[in-house]
Enzyme design. Structure first.
Site, PDB file in Angstrom:
ATOM      1  N   GLU A 136       0.796  -1.221   0.000  1.00 37.66           N
ATOM      2  CA  GLU A 136       0.000   0.000   0.000  1.00 37.66           C
ATOM      3  C   GLU A 136       0.834   1.278   0.000  1.00 37.66           C
ATOM      4  O   GLU A 136       0.416   2.288  -0.554  1.00 37.66           O
ATOM      5  CB  GLU A 136      -0.945   0.017   1.220  1.00 37.66           C
ATOM      6  CG  GLU A 136      -2.086  -0.987   1.157  1.00 37.66           C
ATOM      7  CD  GLU A 136      -3.085  -0.657   0.073  1.00 37.66           C
ATOM      8  OE1 GLU A 136      -3.333   0.532  -0.188  1.00 37.66           O
ATOM      9  OE2 GLU A 136      -3.621  -1.612  -0.543  1.00 37.66           O
ATOM     10  N   SER A 404     -50.518 -24.770 -15.905  1.00 34.94           N
ATOM     11  CA  SER A 404     -51.408 -25.767 -15.283  1.00 34.94           C
ATOM     12  C   SER A 404     -51.150 -25.974 -13.796  1.00 34.94           C
ATOM     13  O   SER A 404     -51.937 -26.649 -13.127  1.00 34.94           O
ATOM     14  CB  SER A 404     -51.274 -27.103 -16.019  1.00 34.94           C
ATOM     15  OG  SER A 404     -51.763 -26.994 -17.339  1.00 34.94           O
TER      16      SER A 404
END
Length: 673
Positions: A136, A404
């Site tokens: 970082e 159905s």
């Protein structure tokens, strides 16, 4: 004559003070000699325009003063409101954490903000802090909060790549942003970030800044801080993190969702390997040690039994929390009804069904699956084929034509009117207000029993029955059994042309499965607050009887014939089962909803845009998926008759006599006189 111009030119070069008039005439005449003299004059004029050293110095001083004034103004403008933002009370605000737990104790997901206990970087293994610094902010210990060299390097990389490939923010800047600032990206917020970074560097030591950073950074899955992340992903105290685990966590802040080891352990491992290389490049570990530590996938202690498909369920649960306890202002644990084993089986089988060559050839784009107990406790829910591509839940949010499958309500209304399963009707061509229903095979089969009409999903007889008992009675029966949708009062309703919810349809079949008692599909058993206080617990209320037990038994009888010898034969498993197929026009929707004594499950297949599939019926791929799921779900469970669920419910309310009525429905049936 040739030397005279040369002598004049020489005279000019020697700096003659009084040029002759004829020289001016020569200049205007355009001769070559005049051109040279003119060029020399222009250069002299340009040279006169160049400021001297004193003027340049004066200009630099003035511009420097203006730059300081402007910079001071910018600092004053953006720094004026900073005292209000530098509030650790505001910085400590967070969303409540919500943990969703399955009925078998597996944590299905954690949502909101979850913070662990504060830790000091000095108490952690050296490789933990080194991993974060290396990936970082490798010059963390050398800069004053702003890394000028890092900014220049990032700018050059971005310029060369033509995109934002690298950032120049330091750990201190990231901490300032996470502590005090909003996530919006603009020039003003960047200035504030820089000022706060300088303030943090002035106020705290490097070790304190790194400790604050590790305790506040977001690690995905709602985890903030290295303590919460370490325990969540690896089940360990951060003080015991090994090198590779530290590298995995250090790789998360760049893209917490993408590199989340629970979501994509392979991508997470690739990112961790990059962190290890950065540590070797930074000199904190050797290259050999970095190579030894690398992995192809990340193994965590929280890899549950279900995949990302469970998010359809947890999203549905989270949307309902406020209905039970109101505004959420504390950490919660939600104990649900979902079974992680059944969820895993559902996700696996649904994915396999959609990936099959047959499904692809028949243009089946989507599917959903829902399983619940006969009393409505949801055990598995998959709302679509890929949660990350579409969060739309086809179980709870979608309304589709049921085909159905809707005939359940037609024949239940018929039972109420005295039409039994042993009655006979003629399958023939009919016309209702100019509409002529057709059977799936485009043929008519003469006289048949109601039971056989249900088993073969005969459309002509279903419409005749609906018209005889009345469409209003069919609609009322559907609403009484939990269907909330507005249903069209038209003859085609009998064939399932009104759109309904899969959740409600499956719940209606559960009512038949349990012998006719009310069902409220539910997912939450208990909600526990931060201090262990039980904020909500589902009461074991007595169910309400919605159906005559004799009718429930007879409906079970008819639906059993669908699986045994009708359109649902692909759903036959190693124990008694009942269900109904459903297919809409042009195969836009295909359904199978069925049940055993233990589970009620519904399957839908289709496409979100309503485009037709290629000749897919409910008795085809949906029934096969239902079969595969239910077969695996019932492994190691004793075989029980369908009436066992009805017996349990009737005994619960002291209606032991209803059990006999229910079972008699399998053998006698109402006989129409």
């Amino acid at each position: 004559m040739a030397q005279r111009p040369f002598k004049r030119q020489q005279t000019v070069r020697k700096g003659a003070t009084t040029p002759r008039k004829r020289n001016k005439k020569r200049v205007s005449s355009g001769s070559s000699t005049s051109s040279k003299k003119n060029g020399s004059g222009i250069l002299s004029k340009i040279g006169g325009m160049i400021p001297g050293p004193e003027a340049i110095a004066r200009f630099i001083v003035i511009m420097g003063i203006w730059a300081l004034v402007i910079a001071g103004g910018v600092v004053a403008y953006y720094g004026y409101g900073l005292p209000e933002k530098v509030s650790f009370e505001v910085a400590s605000e967070r969303k409540p954490s919500i943990r969703v737990v399955s009925v078998d104790g597996v944590v299905l997901g954690s949502y909101g903000d979850r913070y662990g206990s504060p830790v000091e970087v000095g108490d952690l293994p050296d490789h933990v802090g080194q991993a974060f610094v290396s990936i970082e902010d490798r010059r963390f210990y050398d800069h004053f909060g702003i890394d000028i060299l890092g900014i220049l390097r990032a700018s050059w990389v971005n310029l060369m790549s033509g995109r934002i490939a690298e950032g120049g923010s330091t750990i201190t800047q990231q901490l300032a942003k996470n502590l005090f600032l909003s996530p919006e990206r603009n020039f003003g917020r960047k200035i504030e970030e820089v000022l706060l970074a300088l303030w943090l560097e002035f106020k705290f030591s490097k070790q304190q800044i790194l400790s604050l950073y590790l305790n506040r950074i977001y690690f995905g899955s709602g985890m903030y801080g290295i303590d919460a992340a370490s325990r969540h992903y690896f089940g360990t105290d951060p003080r015991r993190l090994n090198l590779y685990e530290a590298a995995v966590l250090a790789g998360l802040p760049k893209a917490p969702s993408r590199y989340n080891p629970l979501v994509d352990p392979e991508d997470s491992a690739k990112r961790a390997n990059i962190v290890l290389d950065a540590m070797a490049s930074n000199g904190v570990i050797t290259g050999a040690r970095a190579e030894r530590a690398k992995q192809r996938t990340v193994r965590t202690t929280r890899q549950g039994k279900s995949g990302p498909g469970v998010r359809y369920f947890t999203d549905w649960v989270l949307d309902r929390v406020r209905d039970y306890i109101g505004y959420v202002d504390q950490d919660l644990t939600i104990n649900t009804t979902l079974d992680s084993r059944l969820q895993e089986i559902a996700e696996l089988n649904l994915e396999r069904a959609l990936a099959s060559p047959v499904a692809q050839q028949k243009h089946v784009g989507q599917a959903s699956l829902l399983a619940m107990t006969p009393d409505g406790a949801v055990r598995a829910m998959v709302g679509g084929r890929n949660y990350f591509e579409s969060q739309y839940n086809r179980v709870t949010q979608a309304r589709r034509q049921p085909g159905s499958v809707f005939k359940l309500f037609v024949y239940l209304a018929a039972l109420d009117k005295g039409i039994g399963s042993n009655d006979w009707m003629r399958d023939m061509a009919i016309s209702v207000n100019g509409w002529e229903p057709r059977n799936f095979d485009r043929k008519h089969h003469g006289t048949m029993s109601i039971r056989d009409a249900v088993a073969t999903s005969n459309n002509s007889i279903a419409v005749q029955v609906a018209m005889e008992v009345g469409l209003d009675n069919v609609i009322k029966k559907a609403h009484d059994m939990g269907v909330s949708a507005e249903l069209g009062r038209e003859p085609s309703l009998a064939l399932g042309t009104s759109e309904v919810s899969m959740l409600e349809l499956t719940g209606a079949y559960a009512i038949v499965a349990n012998g006719g008692f009310s069902v409220f599909p539910h997912a939450i058993r208990k909600i526990v607050g931060q201090g262990g206080e039980v904020l909500y617990e589902r009461n074991d209320e007595f169910p309400v009887r919605l159906m005559n037990p004799l009718h429930a038994g007879e409906m079970n009888n008819m639906l059993s014939s669908v699986v045994a010898k009708g359109t649902g034969r692909n759903a036959i498993i190693d124990r008694p089962a009942a269900g109904k197929t459903g297919t809409t026009s042009d195969s836009r929707d295909a359904w199978f909803i069925g049940y055993t004594a233990e589970l009620v499950a519904g399957v839908w297949m289709g496409n979100d845009n309503g485009s037709p599939m290629d000749d897919v019926s409910g008795g085809d791929l949906p029934a096969k998926l239902w079969h595969d799921f239910m077969l695996h779900a019932h492994q190691n469970l004793p075989v029980r008759s369908l009436g066992k669920a009805a017996l349990a419910r009737s005994q619960k309310v002291g209606e032991d006599g209803s059990w006999r009525d229910f079972t008699s429905g399998f053998t006698t049936g109402n006989k129409k006189q």
